[in-house]
Design a protein around this motif. Structure first.
Motif, PDB file in Angstrom:
ATOM      1  N   ASN A  25       7.091   4.750   6.060  1.00 33.34           N
ATOM      2  CA  ASN A  25       6.039   3.744   5.951  1.00 33.34           C
ATOM      3  C   ASN A  25       5.744   3.084   7.299  1.00 33.34           C
ATOM      4  O   ASN A  25       4.591   2.845   7.651  1.00 33.34           O
ATOM      5  CB  ASN A  25       6.454   2.677   4.928  1.00 33.34           C
ATOM      6  N   TRP A  82      -0.582   4.238  -0.715  1.00 33.96           N
ATOM      7  CA  TRP A  82       0.058   2.940  -0.501  1.00 33.96           C
ATOM      8  C   TRP A  82      -0.665   1.808  -1.249  1.00 33.96           C
ATOM      9  O   TRP A  82      -0.468   0.641  -0.939  1.00 33.96           O
ATOM     10  CB  TRP A  82       0.163   2.651   0.997  1.00 33.96           C
ATOM     11  N   SER A 106       8.587   6.662  -1.053  1.00 34.08           N
ATOM     12  CA  SER A 106       8.325   5.585  -0.097  1.00 34.08           C
ATOM     13  C   SER A 106       7.009   4.874  -0.418  1.00 34.08           C
ATOM     14  O   SER A 106       6.885   3.665  -0.209  1.00 34.08           O
ATOM     15  CB  SER A 106       8.349   6.090   1.350  1.00 34.08           C
ATOM     16  N   GLU A 109       7.711   2.547  -3.437  1.00 34.57           N
ATOM     17  CA  GLU A 109       8.422   1.340  -2.963  1.00 34.57           C
ATOM     18  C   GLU A 109       7.430   0.346  -2.357  1.00 34.57           C
ATOM     19  O   GLU A 109       7.475  -0.845  -2.632  1.00 34.57           O
ATOM     20  CB  GLU A 109       9.384   1.813  -1.876  1.00 34.57           C
ATOM     21  N   TRP A 110       6.523   0.860  -1.543  1.00 33.38           N
ATOM     22  CA  TRP A 110       5.515   0.027  -0.873  1.00 33.38           C
ATOM     23  C   TRP A 110       4.635  -0.680  -1.902  1.00 33.38           C
ATOM     24  O   TRP A 110       4.394  -1.886  -1.828  1.00 33.38           O
ATOM     25  CB  TRP A 110       4.672   0.923   0.042  1.00 33.38           C
ATOM     26  N   ASN A 112       5.235  -1.236  -5.081  1.00 31.30           N
ATOM     27  CA  ASN A 112       6.005  -2.186  -5.895  1.00 31.30           C
ATOM     28  C   ASN A 112       6.201  -3.513  -5.186  1.00 31.30           C
ATOM     29  O   ASN A 112       6.173  -4.568  -5.816  1.00 31.30           O
ATOM     30  CB  ASN A 112       7.354  -1.589  -6.286  1.00 31.30           C
ATOM     31  N   GLN A 113       6.371  -3.457  -3.851  1.00 29.50           N
ATOM     32  CA  GLN A 113       6.593  -4.729  -3.157  1.00 29.50           C
ATOM     33  C   GLN A 113       5.292  -5.530  -2.969  1.00 29.50           C
ATOM     34  O   GLN A 113       5.319  -6.656  -2.509  1.00 29.50           O
ATOM     35  CB  GLN A 113       7.394  -4.545  -1.853  1.00 29.50           C
ATOM     36  N   GLY A 115       3.819  -6.654  -5.445  1.00 26.94           N
ATOM     37  CA  GLY A 115       4.170  -7.727  -6.370  1.00 26.94           C
ATOM     38  C   GLY A 115       3.091  -8.146  -7.352  1.00 26.94           C
ATOM     39  O   GLY A 115       3.157  -9.254  -7.882  1.00 26.94           O
TER      40      GLY A 115
END
Ligand SMILES: C[S@@+](CC[C@H](N)C(=O)[O-])C[C@H]1O[C@@H](n2cnc3c(N)ncnc32)[C@H](O)[C@@H]1O
Length: 295
Positions: A25, A82, A106, A109-110, A112-113, A115
Motif C-alpha cells: 500500500n 483501495w 492489502s 485491510e486498507w 477496512n481501516q 471505518g
C-alpha cells in the motif's frame, strides 16, 4: 441465482492478484494519488493542466452517475481496489450500503481501516459472491481484465465473461444498471506484448477483446453507452510515471531498484500501447434486460 461454478484457474488467482497488488500500500500510495485509484482517469482534453487527482474524481463521478447510484439502497463494486468508489458512493451519492469485492489482502485491510459502517469490503471473487439481497447497481473498474487468463481460446474467454454477466444479471434488481470499465486489445497489438504483461506484471491475466465482452453480455444486458478513451489511459500512465519519478528515492527505499525499474518499464510500455492503439480503454454502460432471450 446462477450457481454454476467456474474453475478457479479460469482467471487470475488470489496469489496472482497479490503478486501485483501486494507490492504494498505504501508503495502504491507514492504514485497513485490521493484517491488510490488504480485505473484510467477521466481527463478533460481541453485542460492540459488538470491534475491526476481531479481526473480520478471525474472518473469516479462518471461511473456513479452511469450506474444511476444516487440514493440507491445497495451498490456492488466488483474489484474495489483501495475503495475510492465505495467512499464516493456512501459519502457523495447517498448510498445506504456499498459492497466491494477484492482478491487482495492489502486492499481489504486498507478499505477496512476507512471505518465506514456503510461500506462492506469482502475478500472474495465474483465467482463466489452470493448476496442475500439484490443490488440496485453494479460498478466494476479495471477488474474485468483479470477474469480470463492467457492461453484460453476465444470461446473459453466468452464462456467466462458470459458467466460473469449472468451472475451480475441475477444480482441486479429489475432494469438495474451496470457501469463497466476495462482495457481491451486494440487494433495494432505488437507480437508478444501480452506475454510480457502476463509474465512480468499481471500473472494469469489476459485482456479481453471488445467482441468477447459484447458476446458475454448479449441478451442479458443492453449496451446503453460505449466510449473508448484510450488517450485518457496514456495520460494517466504518464501521470503515474511522473509521480513515481518525483518519489523515486522513497520508492527504491521501499521496494529496491530492480522492482522500481520493472514498474517504470511497465508504465512506459503501457502508455505507448494506448498511444498507438494496441490497447483500448472502454467505459461501457449496461442495463439489465429483465427477460433475457436464451443465447
Ligand atoms: C486494477 S485494480 C482496480 C481497482 C479499482 N477498481 C480502481 O479503479 O482503483 C483491480 C481490482 O480487481 C480485483 N479483482 C481481480 N480479479 C477479481 C475477481 N475475480 N473477483 C473480484 N475482484 C477481482 C483486484 O483485487 C483489484 O481490486
Amino acid at each position: 441465482m446462477n450457481d454454476k461454478k467456474i474453475k478457479p484457474e479460469s482467471g487470475a488467482s488470489a496469489d496472482a492478484i497479490e503478486f501485483h497488488y501486494g507490492t504494498g500500500n505504501d508503495y502504491f500510495a507514492l504514485w497513485l494519488g490521493e484517491s488510490m485509484a488504480y485505473s484510467c482517469a477521466l481527463w478533460n482534453s481541453d485542460d492540459e493542466s488538470q491534475s491526476l487527482d481531479d481526473a480520478q474524481r471525474a472518473k469516479i463521478r462518471y461511473h456513479c452517475e452511469q450506474a444511476r447510484a444516487k440514493d440507491a439502497q445497495s451498490v456492488l463494486d466488483i474489484g474495489c481496489g483501495w475503495g475510492g468508489v465505495l467512499q464516493a458512493l456512501v459519502n457523495d451519492y447517498g448510498v445506504t450500503r456499498a459492497v466491494g469485492l477484492t482478491l487482495s489482502d492489502s486492499q481489504l485491510e486498507w478499505v477496512n481501516q476507512l471505518g465506514s459502517t456503510k461500506i462492506e469490503a469482502r475478500l472474495e471473487s465474483w465467482k463466489d459472491h452470493d448476496p442475500d439481497v439484490q443490488y440496485d447497481s453494479i460498478i466494476s473498474i479495471g477488474a474485468f481484465e483479470h477474469f480470463a487468463k492467457l492461453g484460453l481460446s476465444e470461446k473459453e474467454k466468452v464462456k467466462i465473461y458470459r458467466e460473469f454477466f449472468t451472475r451480475c444479471h441475477g444480482w441486479l434488481g429489475a432494469r438495474g444498471w451496470m457501469s463497466l470499465q476495462t482495457v481491451a486489445y486494440g487494433n495494432s497489438l505488437p507480437k508478444d506484448f501480452d506475454q510480457f504483461i502476463a509474465k512480468e506484471i499481471f500473472p494469469e491475466t489476459d485482456t479481453p477483446r471488445l467482441v468477447e465482452i459484447a458476446a458475454g453480455a448479449e441478451y442479458l444486458f443492453e449496451v446503453v453507452a460505449l466510449r473508448n478513451d484510450r488517450d485518457d489511459y496514456r495520460r494517466t500512465l504518464r501521470a503515474w510515471f511522473s509521480r513515481l519519478k518525483e518519489n523515486r528515492v522513497q520508492a527504491v527505499e521501499l521496494k529496491g531498484e530492480e522492482e522500481v525499474q520493472r514498474f517504470e518499464q511497465y508504465l512506459r510500455l503501457m502508455a505507448y500501447m494506448f498511444e498507438v492503439g494496441g490497447l483500448d480503454l472502454h467505459r461501457i454502460t449496461l442495463r439489465k434486460i429483465d427477460k433475457p432471450k436464451v443465447a
